[in-house]
Each structure stands twice: as structure tokens, then as C-alpha cells.
Design an enzyme around this catalytic site. Structure first.
Site, PDB file in Angstrom:
ATOM      1  N   CYS A  43       0.839  -1.194   0.000  1.00 53.50           N
ATOM      2  CA  CYS A  43       0.000   0.000   0.000  1.00 53.50           C
ATOM      3  C   CYS A  43       0.876   1.247   0.000  1.00 53.50           C
ATOM      4  O   CYS A  43       1.713   1.433   0.886  1.00 53.50           O
ATOM      5  CB  CYS A  43      -0.895  -0.020   1.240  1.00 53.50           C
ATOM      6  N   THR A  85      -0.709  -1.036  -5.993  1.00 45.86           N
ATOM      7  CA  THR A  85      -0.889   0.166  -6.819  1.00 45.86           C
ATOM      8  C   THR A  85       0.406   0.980  -6.954  1.00 45.86           C
ATOM      9  O   THR A  85       1.300   0.877  -6.130  1.00 45.86           O
ATOM     10  CB  THR A  85      -1.994   1.055  -6.220  1.00 45.86           C
ATOM     11  N   CYS A 126      -6.934   8.058 -45.080  1.00 44.16           N
ATOM     12  CA  CYS A 126      -6.952   9.119 -44.067  1.00 44.16           C
ATOM     13  C   CYS A 126      -5.580   9.759 -43.898  1.00 44.16           C
ATOM     14  O   CYS A 126      -5.453  10.826 -43.297  1.00 44.16           O
ATOM     15  CB  CYS A 126      -7.450   8.567 -42.732  1.00 44.16           C
ATOM     16  N   CYS A 128       8.975  -0.397 -37.549  1.00 46.90           N
ATOM     17  CA  CYS A 128       8.751   0.125 -36.185  1.00 46.90           C
ATOM     18  C   CYS A 128       7.318  -0.106 -35.714  1.00 46.90           C
ATOM     19  O   CYS A 128       7.034  -0.008 -34.530  1.00 46.90           O
ATOM     20  CB  CYS A 128       9.094   1.602 -36.125  1.00 46.90           C
ATOM     21  N   CYS A 167       2.998   3.034 -38.039  1.00 48.67           N
ATOM     22  CA  CYS A 167       1.892   3.273 -38.971  1.00 48.67           C
ATOM     23  C   CYS A 167       0.714   2.355 -38.673  1.00 48.67           C
ATOM     24  O   CYS A 167      -0.440   2.777 -38.687  1.00 48.67           O
ATOM     25  CB  CYS A 167       2.364   3.105 -40.412  1.00 48.67           C
ATOM     26  N   CYS A 225      -3.076   3.525 -37.509  1.00 48.80           N
ATOM     27  CA  CYS A 225      -4.096   3.303 -38.541  1.00 48.80           C
ATOM     28  C   CYS A 225      -5.452   2.980 -37.897  1.00 48.80           C
ATOM     29  O   CYS A 225      -5.545   2.084 -37.066  1.00 48.80           O
ATOM     30  CB  CYS A 225      -3.678   2.148 -39.446  1.00 48.80           C
TER      31      CYS A 225
END
Ligand SMILES: Cc1cc2nc3c(=O)[nH]c(=O)nc-3n(C[C@H](O)[C@H](O)[C@H](O)COP(=O)(O)O)c2cc1C
Ligand code: SF4
Ligand code: SF4
Lengths: 428, 72
Positions: free
Chosen positions: A135, A201, A345, A382, A385, A389
Site C-alpha cells: 500500500c 498500486t 486518411c 517500427c 503506422c 491506422c
């Protein structure tokens, strides 16, 4: 129908899905409802010395409309009396003898304190113990939780004290707020831990309100760091599980925790070495019944793969998780654009042109219509893209033969070393 | 000119030296790139400066081959 039962260091449960120690396991009422919904086990909300909580405790990070991409809390351990929790654990275990109930514990780093609480919770019939060394707030200021979980000697010593008296399996829950989690994992093993669980956490501040300049959350205008969990932390947790799983000195089962939201995530953790998983944020976001889909999805996956028991998944990807220096430098992939599915696009072109290797050309066909094409010889593979996309399947990353034999960085450096001084610097 | 063309030139120059009977004697890598020192049986020396990452992979493969087989 595959066998979903697991046995984690002697703790048996009907399936690998446990609720992590957190608000969903705060009371007998909740844990019993969770078991009815199908959860295989529950790690009770951490028991320990009396604490006080603040109001305004949680905050979430939304990202582009996705609610609870990450979750932040400044809640402490249970604030209910120990006697009440023990009574409810006893009743719950009686009603659900085949489900796993694990008591999460946190007390000051003192031998007699650990001995006392271990005896008291084992008396009511828990199946195992989880030591909360993770914690990150509130308790740490008092030398507990992450404060002791960051010091390997304290992890080892406290685990040892628990093992001196424990009759049930002891899981040590580790904090991710440390540079190398394998160090504290090893300390837990040296202390005699029967299993480890991770992650608790991660230190965090969810946000700052740009109108009021308050922290999010704030308690009457003041904030304090909290603990981060939920989907955003999954990659961090998965890495830590993998690092422990492939370390030969950490030879105890792992309970995987951190951002697990569905059966696929659970499978990933198990492939990376976890014997079972624990879930908190996903249950807080969507309720106990998400476990129905998790059980069904896991079952179908195992059946489709022809795997009889979920245990067979454990660790199957561990040997594939290596070091950078052992990767093949001559393995080559390139991007290929499927102009049939591409919607023009141009996101991939912009990404490659602005931030990668300038190898997606904008061309025109005979009719003058624009299309994109990757200059494969300049593509470094890499993946950027295909990551940006928006259309599934519009960009494939495909392997191309480099024509060169496999060669790792370590092999290369060894060869250079032999050349320079006549000896292999890696083996010598 | 694309980096790939640079690499092809570097690869050709390395292949040419090997074909001429040279072998790799030393490799120095520094901030200016890699300097591959080659020597033939007559003791003649040549140094090639290799700048591209693919070129550096390529001479490494040649070196490994040389060390494995004793020849190229
Ligand atoms: C509100 C909240 C309270 C938590 N309390 C505890 C706790 O008392 N003891 C503990 O070991 N972990 C506690 N945790 C951590 C969770 O058990 C778990 O390790 C973490 O949330 C990561 O899992 P997740 O990404 O599925 O939420 C708490 C988490 C949250 C969100
Ligand atoms: S994989 Fe990378 S280098 Fe290749 S085209 Fe895509 S963005 Fe460019
Ligand atoms: S990002 Fe995808 S859809 Fe957009 S132009 Fe590139 S390949 Fe086509």
C-alpha cells in the site's frame, strides 16, 4: 468443458479468478455475493491495526471517452473492527467451503504483531494469507505497506516471522514502487514465502483541476499521492510478473494482479507465469458479474485450443520473454498497406513522415487517384503506422527475409571482443 | 538519397574487399561510425568507414562468419 481449477501453493479454488484485496472484498456480504456470481476466490480487504479514512478517496483517468482507463485511490486498509471481519470470514467460509478466502494482513514490522494477527485469522479458517507490503499511501508513513515492501531485508524478515507461526500458505504481495521487483521477490522467497502476488498500486496523482488548481481527488482543498491501478497499469504489472517468472531464484507460484479486465488479460498473465489472477478495478467499474464472461471466455478459449486444464497455460510464454541483447538483429518486418481496405486518411503517412523513417510515399495511379505505398527497403518495421491506422487490417506488418543469418547483439559484441583481444568477453 | 542506397554502397565495398582476399583485422566503433580494418595475405591494409546501421549489422555477420569458418 475445460478444468478451470487452480492450486496456488496449496490454495485451491474452482477457477483462477480471485477478487483482489480492496473495496469489493470489504465484507462478508460482498464476498458471498461475489462467490455466488462465480468468483473463485477473494483476498479479504487488508486487516490490521485500526486506521481512519478520508472522504473523497477515488479518482479515475478517462482517455478520449474511455472511462476508467486508470484508477487512483487514497484509501487505506479496512476500517472495520477485526472481530467483525473475522466473524464474517468464518461465516463466508462455512457457506462456501470450496472457494478460496485469503486474509490480507498488514501490521507494524514487529514479530509479535505478525504472530498475533496470523494466529487470529487462521483460527477462523482462512485458506491462506497475503502479506500486504504494497500500500503506497497512509500506511507507508507508519512504516507499513510499501515502506516495508521497498526494503528487501524487511520483506524477508516479516515473511519469516509470519512463516514461524503460519499453518496456511503465505503469499507476499509486492509493491511496484521499486526499481527492480525481483529483488524484493527474492527477499520474500528467502523469507519462506509460499507464493508472491503483484502488483499493488503505483504511486500517482490522478490530475490537477485547472480551474480550481486543486488536486484530484482533494480532501477539503488538499491532496496526497495515491495508488494507480486499472487497465493503464497492465503492461507494468505483466512485465513485473514476467521478470519474476523467468528468474530461477524466484521459484514460487505467482498470483498476477494489475489491470486485468477480461479473460484475455487473465490468459496473458497466466502465459507469463501467473498461476491465477486477482481483479479489483474491473469489478469496481462493472460489478461482480463480469466474472461470468471471464469464465465463459476462458472455457471457450481452452476448448478451442484443445487444452484440458487451465493450469497448462501457466508460464507457456516465459521462455519467449528474453533480454534485448538476445534478440535477432537480422529479423526484419516491414509495413504493407492494403489499398483495398485503406480509407486514405493519411494518418500512417503523417506518422511515418513526421516521427519515423519517411518511407510511406503518396503516389497516384493511372486514373490520378492517390494511394499510399511503403518503400520497404527503407522501412525499419517500427509498427507506428499500423498502430495509428484506424482501420483494422489496412496495414499488415510482414516478415521479409533479410538474407542474413540470425545474429544477436550479444553474439556481435562477443565477436568484436574476440577480434580486439583474442578472447570472448562474454564467456570470459 | 535514401539510407538504403547508402547501405547498398557500403555492402558492395565490404563484399569487394572480401572478394579481393581481404579479411577483417580490427573494428573500431566510435561517434563517427565504424572503421573496419581489413588486410590481405600480402599485408596490404584498407580501412572502410561504415555509417549505416544495416552496414554495421552486415560487417558483424561477415566477422562472425570469418570467426566460425576461419575464412570468408
Ligand atoms: C480503492 C482501492 C483500495 C485498495 N485497497 C487495498 C488493500 O486494502 N490491500 C491491498 O493489498 N491492496 C489494495 N488495493 C490494491 C488492489 O488490491 C490491486 O492490487 C490493485 O488495484 C491492482 O489491481 P487492478 O488493476 O485490478 O485494480 C486497493 C485498490 C483500490 C483501487
Ligand atoms: S513501420 Fe515504421 S518505418 Fe515502416 S512504414 Fe510504418 S511507420 Fe514507417
Ligand atoms: S492510416 Fe490506415 S486507413 Fe489511413 S491512410 Fe494509412 S493505411 Fe489507410
Amino acid at each position: 468443458m475445460a478444468d478451470l481449477r487452480i492450486n496456488l501453493a496449496g490454495i485451491q479454488s474452482p477457477n483462477p479468478f480471485w477478487l483482489a484485496s480492496a473495496p469489493p472484498t470489504n465484507s462478508g456480504y460482498q464476498v458471498q455475493r461475489a462467490f455466488e456470481a462465480g468468483w473463485g476466490g477473494a483476498v479479504w480487504k487488508t486487516l490490521g491495526d485500526p486506521i481512519l479514512n478520508v472522504s473523497s478517496r477515488f479518482a479515475a483517468v478517462s482517455f478520449n471517452g474511455q472511462k476508467v482507463a486508470g484508477f487512483n485511490n487514497i484509501e487505506l486498509i479496512t476500517d472495520r473492527p477485526l472481530e467483525v471481519n473475522l466473524k464474517e470470514i468464518y461465516e463466508t467460509k462455512k457457506k462456501f467451503p470450496n472457494h478460496a478466502i485469503i486474509a490480507s494482513l498488514m501490521v507494524e514490522p514487529k514479530q509479535e504483531k505478525w504472530h498475533e494477527i496470523v494466529k487470529r485469522v487462521e483460527d477462523v479458517g482462512v485458506d491462506g494469507l497475503e502479506l500486504n507490503f504494497g500500500c503506497p499511501h497512509g500506511m507507508a508513513e507508519r512504516g507499513m505497506g510499501a515502506a516495508s515492501g521497498q526494503v528487501p531485508e524487511l520483506v524477508q524478515k516479516q515473511t519469516y516471522w509470519v512463516k514461524e507461526v503460519a499453518k496456511t500458505p503465505v503469499i507476499v504481495k509486492l509493491t511496484p514502487n521499486i526499481t527492480d521487483i525481483t529483488v524484493t521477490a527474492e527477499a520474500a522467497v528467502e523469507g519462506g514465502a509460499d507464493a508472491i502476488s503483484m502488483i499493488n498500486t503505483i504511486n500517482s496523482l490522478a490530475a490537477v483541476d485547472i480551474d480550481t488548481w486543486d488536486t484530484v481527488p482533494h480532501v477539503g482543498g488538499k491532496g496526497a499521492h495515491g495508488g494507480y491501478c486499472g487497465p493503464a497499469v497492465k503492461p507494468i504489472a505483466l512485465h513485473m510478473v514476467g521478470e519474476c517468472a523467468r528468474n530461477p531464484r524466484i521459484n514460487v507460484p505467482i498470483s498476477g494482479i494489475g489491470g486485468i479486465s477480461n479473460w484475455q488479460n487473465a490468459v496473458e498473465f497466466m502465459l507469463m507465469g501467473a498461476t491465477g489472477v486477482q481483479v479489483c478495478t474491473a469489478a469496481m467499474h462493472h460489478g461482480f458479474r463480469i466474472v461470468e464472461d471471464m469464465i465463459e471466455g476462458l472455457n471457450n478459449y481452452l476448448d478451442e485450443k484443445g487444452i484440458a486444464s487451465v493450469s497448462e497455460l501457466v508460464g507457456k510464454s516465459v521462455q519467449k520473454y528474453s533480454d534485448w541483447g538476445d534478440l535477432d538483429l537480422n529479423y526484419k518486418i516491414v509495413a504493407r498497406i492494403n489499398n483495398d481496405t485503406c480509407i486514405n486518411c493519411n494518418k500512417c503517412h503523417i506518422a511515418c513522415e513526421d516521427t519515423s523513417h519517411q518511407c510511406i510515399d503518396m503516389l497516384k495511379d493511372e486514373s490520378g487517384k492517390g494511394y499510399l505505398k511503403v518503400r520497404e527497403e527503407d522501412c525499419v518495421g517500427c509498427n507506428l503506422c499500423s498502430i495509428v491506422c484506424p482501420v483494422d487490417g489496412a496495414i499488415d506488418m510482414v516478415e521479409v527475409k533479410s538474407g542474413l543469418p540470425p545474429m544477436t547483439w550479444n553474439e556481435r559484441q562477443a565477436a568484436l571482443g574476440i577480434l580486439a583481444c583474442g578472447v570472448d568477453p562474454v564467456t570470459k | 538519397m535514401s539510407e538504403y542506397q547508402d547501405f547498398l554502397q557500403e555492402r558492395d565495398r565490404l563484399d569487394f574487399m572480401i572478394q579481393q582476399g581481404y579479411s577483417i583485422k580490427n573494428i573500431i566503433e566510435n561517434l563517427s561510425g565504424a572503421f573496419v580494418e581489413l588486410e590481405n595475405k600480402e599485408g596490404e591494409k584498407e580501412t572502410l568507414q561504415i555509417l549505416t546501421p544495416d552496414g554495421r549489422k552486415y560487417f558483424s555477420v561477415l566477422l562472425l562468419k570469418q570467426q566460425k569458418t576461419g575464412a570468408l
